[in-house]
Design an enzyme around this catalytic site. Structure first.
Site, PDB file in Angstrom:
ATOM      1  N   PRO A   1      37.384  34.382  44.387  1.00  0.00           N
ATOM      2  CA  PRO A   1      36.413  34.787  43.365  1.00  0.00           C
ATOM      3  C   PRO A   1      34.938  34.293  43.960  1.00  0.00           C
ATOM      4  O   PRO A   1      34.809  33.108  44.755  1.00  0.00           O
ATOM      5  CB  PRO A   1      36.524  33.893  42.112  1.00  0.00           C
TER       6      PRO A   1
ATOM      7  N   PHE B   1      37.255  44.371  42.822  1.00  0.00           N
ATOM      8  CA  PHE B   1      36.844  42.858  43.223  1.00  0.00           C
ATOM      9  C   PHE B   1      35.116  42.724  42.762  1.00  0.00           C
ATOM     10  O   PHE B   1      34.318  42.282  43.842  1.00  0.00           O
ATOM     11  CB  PHE B   1      36.866  42.582  44.784  1.00  0.00           C
ATOM     12  N   PRO B   2      35.018  43.306  41.634  1.00  0.00           N
ATOM     13  CA  PRO B   2      33.508  42.902  41.173  1.00  0.00           C
ATOM     14  C   PRO B   2      32.977  41.494  41.083  1.00  0.00           C
ATOM     15  O   PRO B   2      32.025  40.996  41.327  1.00  0.00           O
ATOM     16  CB  PRO B   2      33.097  43.820  39.863  1.00  0.00           C
ATOM     17  N   LEU B   3      34.104  40.615  41.101  1.00  0.00           N
ATOM     18  CA  LEU B   3      34.166  39.112  40.926  1.00  0.00           C
ATOM     19  C   LEU B   3      34.441  38.389  42.157  1.00  0.00           C
ATOM     20  O   LEU B   3      34.778  37.289  42.401  1.00  0.00           O
ATOM     21  CB  LEU B   3      34.516  38.588  39.604  1.00  0.00           C
ATOM     22  N   GLY B   4      34.582  39.219  43.271  1.00  0.00           N
ATOM     23  CA  GLY B   4      35.333  38.542  44.474  1.00  0.00           C
ATOM     24  C   GLY B   4      36.856  38.851  44.734  1.00  0.00           C
ATOM     25  O   GLY B   4      37.267  38.518  45.934  1.00  0.00           O
ATOM     26  N   GLY B   5      37.405  39.334  43.652  1.00  0.00           N
ATOM     27  CA  GLY B   5      38.939  39.407  43.725  1.00  0.00           C
ATOM     28  C   GLY B   5      39.665  38.101  43.962  1.00  0.00           C
ATOM     29  O   GLY B   5      39.399  37.153  43.273  1.00  0.00           O
ATOM     30  N   PHE B   6      40.471  38.234  45.201  1.00  0.00           N
ATOM     31  CA  PHE B   6      41.394  36.969  45.405  1.00  0.00           C
ATOM     32  C   PHE B   6      40.605  35.757  45.539  1.00  0.00           C
ATOM     33  O   PHE B   6      40.996  34.589  45.616  1.00  0.00           O
ATOM     34  CB  PHE B   6      42.564  37.300  46.220  1.00  0.00           C
TER      35      PHE B   6
ATOM     36  N   TYR C   1      51.185  47.878  40.262  1.00  0.00           N
ATOM     37  CA  TYR C   1      50.845  46.540  39.955  1.00  0.00           C
ATOM     38  C   TYR C   1      52.204  46.113  39.347  1.00  0.00           C
ATOM     39  O   TYR C   1      52.599  46.360  38.139  1.00  0.00           O
ATOM     40  CB  TYR C   1      49.667  46.370  38.859  1.00  0.00           C
TER      41      TYR C   1
HETATM   42  N1  LIG Z   1      41.497  50.541  44.235  1.00  0.00           N
HETATM   43  C1  LIG Z   1      41.811  49.415  44.706  1.00  0.00           C
HETATM   44  O1  LIG Z   1      42.230  49.543  45.829  1.00  0.00           O
HETATM   45  C2  LIG Z   1      41.933  48.122  43.977  1.00  0.00           C
HETATM   46  C3  LIG Z   1      42.100  46.964  44.584  1.00  0.00           C
HETATM   47  C4  LIG Z   1      42.119  45.798  43.961  1.00  0.00           C
HETATM   48  C5  LIG Z   1      41.500  45.761  42.562  1.00  0.00           C
HETATM   49  N2  LIG Z   1      41.411  46.914  41.843  1.00  0.00           N
HETATM   50  C6  LIG Z   1      41.247  46.983  40.459  1.00  0.00           C
HETATM   51  O2  LIG Z   1      40.189  46.219  40.187  1.00  0.00           O
HETATM   52  C7  LIG Z   1      40.109  45.488  39.246  1.00  0.00           C
HETATM   53  C8  LIG Z   1      39.123  44.324  39.221  1.00  0.00           C
HETATM   54  O3  LIG Z   1      39.671  43.754  40.529  1.00  0.00           O
HETATM   55  P1  LIG Z   1      40.587  42.149  40.601  1.00  0.00           P
HETATM   56  O4  LIG Z   1      40.768  41.845  39.198  1.00  0.00           O
HETATM   57  O5  LIG Z   1      41.281  42.169  41.834  1.00  0.00           O
HETATM   58  O6  LIG Z   1      39.327  41.214  41.280  1.00  0.00           O
HETATM   59  P2  LIG Z   1      37.969  40.658  40.227  1.00  0.00           P
HETATM   60  O7  LIG Z   1      37.713  41.389  38.932  1.00  0.00           O
HETATM   61  O8  LIG Z   1      36.843  40.675  41.398  1.00  0.00           O
HETATM   62  O9  LIG Z   1      38.481  38.985  39.836  1.00  0.00           O
HETATM   63  C9  LIG Z   1      39.382  38.691  39.579  1.00  0.00           C
HETATM   64  C10 LIG Z   1      39.574  37.247  39.809  1.00  0.00           C
HETATM   65  O10 LIG Z   1      38.726  36.605  39.219  1.00  0.00           O
HETATM   66  C11 LIG Z   1      39.079  35.686  38.090  1.00  0.00           C
HETATM   67  N3  LIG Z   1      38.118  35.780  37.121  1.00  0.00           N
HETATM   68  C12 LIG Z   1      37.898  36.596  36.135  1.00  0.00           C
HETATM   69  N4  LIG Z   1      37.036  36.477  35.394  1.00  0.00           N
HETATM   70  C13 LIG Z   1      36.618  35.191  35.539  1.00  0.00           C
HETATM   71  C14 LIG Z   1      35.796  34.460  34.796  1.00  0.00           C
HETATM   72  N5  LIG Z   1      34.928  35.035  33.931  1.00  0.00           N
HETATM   73  N6  LIG Z   1      35.430  33.372  35.379  1.00  0.00           N
HETATM   74  C15 LIG Z   1      36.245  32.833  36.591  1.00  0.00           C
HETATM   75  N7  LIG Z   1      37.102  33.507  36.930  1.00  0.00           N
HETATM   76  C16 LIG Z   1      37.552  34.606  36.609  1.00  0.00           C
HETATM   77  C17 LIG Z   1      40.440  35.983  37.826  1.00  0.00           C
HETATM   78  O11 LIG Z   1      41.058  35.066  37.432  1.00  0.00           O
HETATM   79  P3  LIG Z   1      41.718  34.601  35.908  1.00  0.00           P
HETATM   80  O12 LIG Z   1      42.743  35.776  35.528  1.00  0.00           O
HETATM   81  O13 LIG Z   1      42.263  33.211  35.709  1.00  0.00           O
HETATM   82  O14 LIG Z   1      40.552  35.023  35.049  1.00  0.00           O
HETATM   83  C18 LIG Z   1      40.855  36.626  39.154  1.00  0.00           C
HETATM   84  O15 LIG Z   1      41.613  35.459  39.854  1.00  0.00           O
HETATM   85  C19 LIG Z   1      41.734  45.176  39.191  1.00  0.00           C
HETATM   86  O16 LIG Z   1      42.060  44.647  37.833  1.00  0.00           O
HETATM   87  C20 LIG Z   1      42.250  46.510  39.673  1.00  0.00           C
HETATM   88  O17 LIG Z   1      42.460  47.354  38.309  1.00  0.00           O
HETATM   89  C21 LIG Z   1      41.452  48.233  42.533  1.00  0.00           C
END
Ligand SMILES: NC(=O)c1ccc[n+]([C@@H]2O[C@H](COP(=O)([O-])OP(=O)(O)OC[C@H]3O[C@@H](n4cnc5c(N)ncnc54)[C@H](OP(=O)(O)O)[C@@H]3O)[C@@H](O)[C@H]2O)c1
Length: 287
Positions: free
Chosen positions: A219, A212-217, A63
């Protein structure tokens, strides 16, 4: 302080973490490449998470690359004794911000050494081997890369091993090489391809950590999420996370955000109780 311990705790090998954790991927720059626009803001999010009781942080040295780990180190080192940092290896970044694979034993060793250096650690709590592709798991043997990580575990560089973007068959193959304490795959209220794997791992006491618990890229957006959130006077994102917590006791959350306000909304899921009617309405999203 948000009562994140309400959601309970779960063991990851010798470590025990609160089920509500934090994913650090959003702390790098756009496209998870380069530095963030607001470095102080990134430090503040990490410190607020730990002050709120988060003791499970997910990261990777790819990252940025290196950026997120260095921010974690600056914000939190020396680390609280109960903090578990989970990292992943198996990819690197190219000059365009692409994510080429880096799964040879030599590349995996370099990935582990880079994580140790940039996090400022002598041993990594948990390392996930990242397999699969952008669209999800791909068939194939895990033997060579997982054996390489198991050797580094024997050397004391890694305490516990996990897997990411894998099939159930690949988990079983890895378990014959070394214990697996967690599996990190794409899963959320709208993407439920892993339903069977979640339940199978729960039976074995292995953590399932959805990325991507919130849908990732992209949301999550759904009228059912909004309707339940409206009834409970909370946000749709809080509801999406509460659904995951209620889905299975082995699900650990690592929602990502670069905003302290969003962090607080996300942590609030730990104490949000969904009724059977709420859960049935939400289940229909991924049905
Ligand atoms: N193993 C793998 O291949 C892999 C791949 C992807 C991710 N990951 C891990 O999984 C974690 C979670 O995934 P992720 O961060 O990609 O996706 P996510 O948690 O599904 O969603 C993150 C997105 O949601 C937005 N968001 C977060 N909280 C919010 C809220 N309360 N209201 C509105 N928007 C909100 C964030 O933007 P803002 O910053 O504006 O809040 C960001 O755009 C990552 O941080 C990473 O550590 C692992």
């Amino acid at each position: 302080m948000t009562k994140i311990r309400t959601a309970g705790r779960f063991s990851l090998g010798s470590r025990t973490v609160n089920r509500m954790g934090y994913g650090a991927m959003q702390l790098a720059g756009p496209g998870v490449f380069g530095p963030p626009k607001d470095r102080d803001g990134a430090l503040a999010v990490l410190r607020a998470a730990v002050e709120s009781g988060v003791n499970h942080i997910d990261t990777s040295d790819f990252y940025g690359p290196h950026v997120t780990n260095r921010i974690i180190r600056e914000a939190l080192h020396p680390y609280p004794s109960d903090l578990t940092i989970v990292t992943k290896v198996g990819a690197r970044r190219d000059e365009q911000g692409g994510w080429p694979r880096a799964r040879s034993p030599q590349e995996l060793r370099q990935g582990v050494l880079d994580n140790l250096e940039n996090l400022g650690l002598d041993a990594l709590d948990i390392v996930n081997l990242r397999l699969g592709g952008v669209e999800g798991p791909e068939p194939g043997s895990v033997e060579v890369p997982f054996t390489a990580l198991a050797e580094m575990q024997s050397e004391g560089l890694i305490r516990h091993l996990g897997l990411s973007t894998v099939t159930g068959e690949q988990v079983a193959e890895a378990q014959a090489i070394a214990p697996v304490v967690c599996v990190q795959n794409l899963y959320n209220v709208a993407r439920r391809e892993d339903d069977e794997l979640v339940d199978a791992l729960a039976e074995q006491g292995i953590a399932y950590v959805p990325y991507f618990p919130l849908g990732g890229f992209s949301p999550l957006q759904s009228s059912a999420l909004s309707a339940v959130a409206g009834r409970l006077d909370t946000s749709p994102m809080t509801v999406a996370l509460a659904w995951l917590l209620q889905r299975s006791p082995n699900i650990l959350l690592i929602p990502g955000t670069s905003s302290v306000a969003h962090l607080r909304e996300n942590l609030a899921a730990a104490s949000l109780q969904l009724s059977e009617e709420d859960v049935a309405e939400l289940d229909a999203i991924g049905g």
